[in-house]
Write an enzyme that holds these catalytic residues in place. Structure first.
Site, short mmCIF file in Angstrom:
data_model
loop_
_atom_site.label_atom_id
_atom_site.label_comp_id
_atom_site.label_asym_id
_atom_site.label_seq_id
_atom_site.Cartn_x
_atom_site.Cartn_y
_atom_site.Cartn_z
N LYS A 118 40.64 55.48 49.72
CA LYS A 118 40.52 54.81 50.98
C LYS A 118 40.27 56.24 52.13
O LYS A 118 39.30 55.91 53.06
CB LYS A 118 41.68 54.03 51.38
CG LYS A 118 41.82 52.81 50.67
CD LYS A 118 41.17 51.50 51.66
CE LYS A 118 40.98 50.40 50.73
NZ LYS A 118 41.93 49.59 50.59
N LYS A 199 30.96 43.62 38.05
CA LYS A 199 31.84 42.38 38.48
C LYS A 199 31.26 41.78 39.45
O LYS A 199 30.82 42.45 40.42
CB LYS A 199 33.21 43.07 38.67
CG LYS A 199 34.20 42.44 37.61
CD LYS A 199 35.62 43.08 37.85
CE LYS A 199 36.78 42.06 38.41
NZ LYS A 199 37.85 42.69 38.14
N LYS A 202 31.58 40.06 46.75
CA LYS A 202 31.23 38.94 47.68
C LYS A 202 30.06 39.08 48.28
O LYS A 202 29.85 38.20 49.31
CB LYS A 202 32.66 38.97 48.67
CG LYS A 202 33.63 38.21 48.02
CD LYS A 202 34.84 38.53 48.90
CE LYS A 202 36.26 38.57 48.23
NZ LYS A 202 37.18 39.11 48.84
#
Ligand code: TRP
Length: 328
Positions: A118, A199, A202
């Site tokens: 992050k 994978k 969204k």
């Protein structure tokens, strides 16, 4: 009141946008069925405080919390069988988090891989919350004396840190907490429709969202990557079969597999069956969710009631903690 059962499960739900069918099959479906097990006490909360560690918009955050609430209720979560609430409405989480901040070594926090990722991603805004995120997560779990924590693999390290917090606290101030275990959700890899090597996430047309209309579902499936010839196996085709295993009948699965073996499988037919089945499977969900979103006051009330229940347990733990460490 919350009865004392054999096992306490604590799960935090990310306060992030729309869910796709990979999220549904891998997590949401299990969440909804866990509280039916009478030996388990379940605390499920929306981790809205954790959402503040990365860039956010106030209006979007607020809507997201309501959307997540409507999603869980529409998917069948029974709020009479579990405690469901937003993390920010139970202040005990943050108070215990502060105590853990003062107990956990800085080095342990700095070595977390999510933190390291992050701070690279959000170079302009590295806030201290990114670092202390796991202390809050430990508090989320231990404030309910949680024993099992259902998480995906990216959160395993954080649950280990919650064990460190429990162990350190118990050693120094006397046995108070269980050392929580991860309760791994079944590793299910639904792949992207447009790039089956990765994978499903969204973005764009690669994901079937739970909120998608039948037209959207059909449109996205039509575009899904398959293979150059009918009998050929490819990551894209296998991904469609994986979906069929979850949303098709035994007969449909066997039928399409036979066609594939005979090299007469028409991808368009497989896609059409999938589109019909998936649309049908989520029809009631879509309807219920729409009804719920039209009643934001009701959703807020559900969350408030859940928070009140959670506070009775959290308050007891915090009292015990404060007494043990000499604050009371
Ligand atoms: N960090 C978790 C996630 O990103 C959400 C979370 C917050 C959580 N607190 C928790 C999960 C406590 C389990 C227990 O998915």
């Amino acid at each position: 009141m919350i009865e004392n059962k054999q096992e306490t499960i604590v799960a935090g739900i990310r306060a992030s946008g729309k869910l796709h069918i990979g999220n549904y099959l891998g997590a949401l479906k299990d969440f909804v069925s866990l509280p039916n097990d009478k030996t388990k006490t379940c605390f499920f909360f929306i981790a809205d405080l954790h959402a503040l560690t990365t860039p956010f918009e106030p209006k979007v955050l607020k809507d997201t919390v309501l959307d997540v609430t409507a999603t869980y209720l529409a998917a069948g979560l029974d709020i009479n069988k579990c405690v469901f609430f937003p993390q920010s409405q139970v202040l005990e989480h943050t108070e215990l988090a502060w105590i853990f901040n003062c107990l956990l070594p800085l080095g342990e926090l700095e070595r977390m891989t999510q933190y390291k990722d992050k701070i690279l991603q959000h170079k302009e805004s590295i806030n201290a919350g990114l670092l202390t995120y796991p202390a809050l997560m430990a508090a989320d779990i231990l404030i309910y004396k949680g024993q099992s924590v259902p998480v995906g693999d990216d959160q395993v390290q954080h649950v280990e840190l919650a064990r460190v917090a429990a162990r350190k606290f118990n050693n120094r101030f006397g046995k108070t907490f269980f050392e929580p275990k991860t309760y791994m959700q079944k590793p299910l890899r639904i792949m992207s429709l447009s790039d089956p090597a990765k994978k499903m996430s969204k973005t764009g047309d690669e994901a079937l969202l739970l909120d998608d209309s039948p037209e959207e579902i059909s449109r996205k499936l039509k575009k899904a990557v398959t293979a150059s010839e009918p009998g050929k196996k490819s990551a894209g085709v296998e991904n469609l079969f994986l979906l069929l295993e979850h949303f098709g009948t035994e007969q449909e699965i066997a039928g399409f597999r036979d066609l594939q073996k005979n090299e007469t499988l028409k991808f368009s037919e497989l896609k059409e069956t999938l589109a019909n089945n998936i649309s049908g499977y989520f029809a009631e969900f879509r309807e219920k969710k729409k009804e719920l979103l039209a009643k934001p006051d009701f959703l807020a009330e559900v969350l408030g009631d859940g928070a009140a229940k959670a506070r009775t347990v959290a308050g007891e733990t915090l009292l015990e903690v404060k007494q043990k460490i000499g604050l009371l």
